[in-house]
Design an enzyme around this catalytic site. Structure first.
Site, short mmCIF file in Angstrom:
data_model
loop_
_atom_site.label_atom_id
_atom_site.label_comp_id
_atom_site.label_asym_id
_atom_site.label_seq_id
_atom_site.Cartn_x
_atom_site.Cartn_y
_atom_site.Cartn_z
CD GLU A 34 17.31 -27.90 -38.52
OE1 GLU A 34 18.61 -27.63 -38.69
OE2 GLU A 34 16.60 -28.78 -39.19
CB SER B 3 13.10 -27.63 -45.49
OG SER B 3 14.30 -27.22 -45.95
#
Length: 765
Positions: A125, A222
């Site tokens: 990301e 994450s």
């Protein structure tokens, strides 16, 4: 064992959306390919592979004609451009939250800001976000990184801070505080996903009250890692469960514990169900499932006396006539109990405490804090001795033989009854006073009723500390009334939004085409600038930003700039306002004579070169001409030898003609004035040229004089020779004779006639 489950578990909106789209595409096409694993969960990736959703690491691995799925993490714009150039069919499943970050970073980078990202630079990301600023972003993970960053970026530099959506919100707040202190011109965008924020908050609350925490999700996820870190800070035992094989069997041996369960955004629903089922099977009799929402209500519920309201004890009936001893004795046997509502009369008021006769063997006392829900009320100003009031029994015996009473509870219950029976309570806007800050929000008093205002509903913007609202009056909107739990939830934010909408509506009604208003530039785009004119945004189109043609509106306006604009058009139905900025600015050529007086020195950029000179832009709409004769102090054959397009030059204004829109400039004059040694050298060269010219003229005059003298001498000599030469005989005296003239006997007519007769004979033959 008690089991408490977080309310928000499993796939988040972005992940679920990407999985659903990928599965639909695989059903339609047979196979699709994802650039990287679609989700950070090994088991789910294997399951998707069986459905025809194949992960690849690079575009070179994509088969010809294959369809590419861009996962929810998003990708760099360069990947999208490569797909378009190569004609690759792709389906963009980028999470809307991530797409918003891409838009922010692209716009800020275009406006010249340095981009700082709080997050892991190796996370897909973050790699995609970094691509929106040509991979030039700085990365921070803690306040120390921000302090180190200040050594390489000047404090006055334009700088923008964004965050990875799954970043720890508390850590981002700490980074933000240091960032704002070090970079006064910095802009901060809290781009931590709201779902992530809620999950982290639930993990924090559950881990604070649980003995053991289960964190469900893949170890490479994450957001799951962040949940585990939060739980470890508040709970001693934290178990990571990536699949059902990680489930600890010996957990059933621990009795009487509170066990909490949270799950990351990449955790499939099947794993959550398996874990809950496994725990229920281990201890069926004692497992009590609840949600994080239930844990929050502990802080939100109104603290009321738990005892039920009962009817007053029956009083003995007194017959007419004389009261007997037995009857009087029976009256003394009146029984009271906790929670009972009684009617009594005020006996005395001492130091804020009210003594009430309730017909019991001893009088009751109302402490000051139980008299009214408003602690500032003085009982003596409300009741007097002899007044009849209703009270509730708190304690029949407070340890000293006194009956403890409460008037506040009776008032609260009456207000609650009236409030709860009112069918229109929900949605009403009422006055309230902030009382105390509790976990998750603010407690406010509404006419004696305690109402909970969630932190997210206190204001339209984020408030870090709610203490400033304690003791402050405010208008709130009732959004929930739970009669069974006697719970009221209110919102101050809803009132502020409604007030803003009303103010906006009134503002729209006041807008008039042709009027001038002041505003602040909020956002710049390729097609114009959005200007806030008092809570309403209007658009200054790029064509209305300046009198001349501009490539981008940032050449004229800057974000945060206060300007005056003219309302050109108002479309209330579509809520669009067209504004004009140039219309209030003087036309450039009308002021040219004043801005560029003859003899003044100006500076401009060379924008065009022609054979007879160079055009210099003094401002976006005014160009001046440097004639080739004024380009340099010495003679110039080609303008390109001295100037190039884009050069910044200083010139002297020679002539200004606003009517014909002409300004004559001289670069030569400025060079000579600013460099006297060059002027002196040129003067010497000119003097030398004049001297040489005079010498040449003198030589030519001398040579001409010599030629004339020589011609005169030759003429004289010619005359002398002609006088000495004997006279020639005339031509008529020549001794020769001309031959006689012979006459012609054949004419042209006869000749052509003979030729014609010969041609006729040949044709006949």
């Amino acid at each position: 064992m008690q089991l408490r489950l977080a309310k928000n578990m499993g796939f988040c909106f972005g992940v679920r959306r990407a999985v659903n789209i990928a599965e639909d595409a695989a059903k339609e096409r047979g196979k699709v390919y994802t650039l990287g694993e679609l989700i950070h969960n090994r088991d789910v990736v294997d399951e998707l592979s069986n459905k025809g959703i194949i992960p690849i690491d690079d575009l070179s691995e994509l088969p010809e004609g294959g369809t590419l799925i861009i996962r929810s993490h998003g990708v760099s714009p360069s990947i999208i451009n490569e797909c378009r150039e190569r004609g690759i069919e792709y389906i963009d499943c980028t999470c809307p939250f991530v797409m918003k970050i891409h838009d922010i970073v692209s716009e800020e980078y275009l406006n010249g800001s340095v981009i700082v990202i709080s997050g892991d630079p190796k996370h897909p990301e973050v790699i995609g976000i970094n691509g929106c600023c040509d991979d030039k972003a700085y990365f921070v993970k803690n306040p120390e990184d921000v302090e180190a960053l200040s050594g390489s970026i000047p404090p006055q530099e334009k700088i923008c801070l964004v965050s990875q959506t799954t970043f720890d919100l508390a850590a981002f707040r700490r980074i933000e505080a240091v960032f704002r202190e070090l970079f006064k011109n910095g802009r901060v965008f809290n781009t931590v996903c709201s779902t992530t924020e809620i999950r982290q908050k639930e993990a924090e609350e559950l881990s604070s009250v649980c003995d053991v925490m289960f964190v469900l999700g893949d170890k490479h996820s994450s957001n799951t890692q962040k949940l585990a870190e939060i739980c470890k800070n508040r709970c001693k035992i934290v178990k990571r469960i990536a699949n059902i094989n990680d489930f600890p069997i010996d957990i059933s041996k621990i009795n009487g514990i509170i066990l909490g369960v949270v799950a990351g955004a990449s955790t499939p629903d099947s794993l959550i169900r398996e874990v809950i089922t496994r725990m229920s099977e281990l201890d069926k009799a004692s497992v009590d499932t609840c949600t994080a929402e239930n844990t929050e209500t502990v802080a939100e519920e109104v603290t009321e006396t738990a005892a039920p309201v009962a009817a007053a004890a029956e009083e003995p009936v007194v017959e007419e006539g004389e009261t007997t001893f037995e009857e009087a004795f029976e009256k003394t046997l009146v029984r009271i109990r906790n929670g009972q509502i009684l009617t009594g009369s005020v006996v005395q008021i001492v130091d804020g405490e009210v003594c009430v006769n309730i017909g019991y063997k001893s009088d009751g006392f109302i402490p000051r804090d139980e008299f009214s829900s408003d602690p500032d009320v003085d009982p003596a100003s409300v009741v007097s001795v002899g007044d009849t009031i209703e009270v509730e029994v708190l304690k029949v015996n407070d340890g000293e033989g006194n009956v403890l009473l409460s008037r506040k509870n009776v008032e609260s219950k009456k207000v609650w009854e009236q409030f709860s029976t009112d069918a229109e309570s929900e949605g009403k806007i009422v006055e309230a006073i902030g009382k105390e800050v509790v976990k998750g929000g603010l407690i406010a008093d509404i006419n004696g009723i305690r109402a909970f205002i969630p932190a997210s509903q206190v204001s339209t913007k984020y408030i870090e500390k709610l203490d400033e609202f304690v003791g402050q009056p405010m208008n709130v909107k009732i959004i929930e009334v739970d009669k069974q739990r006697k719970r009221v939830v209110a919102s101050r934010k809803a009132v502020l939004i409604a007030e803003a909408e009303e103010a906006k509506r009134q503002k729209w009604a006041q807008l008039e085409v042709g009027s001038k208003v002041k505003g602040v530039v909020r956002r710049l785009t390729d097609f114009g600038a959005f200007v806030d004119i008092g809570g309403i945004d209007g658009l200054v189109h790029v064509t209305d930003a300046a009198w001349g043609r501009v490539k981008h509106v940032n050449e004229v306006l800057k974000v945060g700039q206060e300007i005056e604009v003219l309302i050109l058009n108002v479309d209330a139905e579509k809520q669009r306002i067209s504004l004009g900025y140039k219309q209030l600015q003087p036309k450039p050529w009308t002021m040219a004579g004043e801005k560029y007086p003859v003899g003044s020195i100006v500076e401009g950029k060379v924008v065009r070169i022609v054979t007879f000179g160079a055009f210099v832009a003094l401002e976006p709409t005014i160009d001046g001409l440097i004639h080739i004769s004024q380009v340099g102090p010495r003679r110039v054959t080609k303008v390109e030898d001295e100037l190039k397009v884009g050069d910044i030059v200083r010139c002297k204004v020679l002539e200004v003609n606003p009517e014909q829109r002409r300004i004559s400039l001289s670069r030569k004059e400025v060079i000579l004035e600013e460099n006297p040694e060059i002027a002196e050298e040129i003067a010497k060269e000119k003097q030398e040229r004049e001297r040489e010219r005079a010498e040449r003229a003198e030589r030519r005059a001398q040579e001409e004089q010599n030629r004339q003298q020589q011609a005169q001498q030759r003429e004289e000599k010619r005359r002398e020779r002609s006088e000495q030469r004997p006279e020639r005989r005339r031509r008529e005296d020549a001794d020769y004779e001309l031959p006689p003239v012979q006459s012609s006997t054949t004419s042209l007519a006869n000749l052509f006639g003979d030729l014609s007769s010969i041609a006729t004979e040949e044709e006949n033959n």
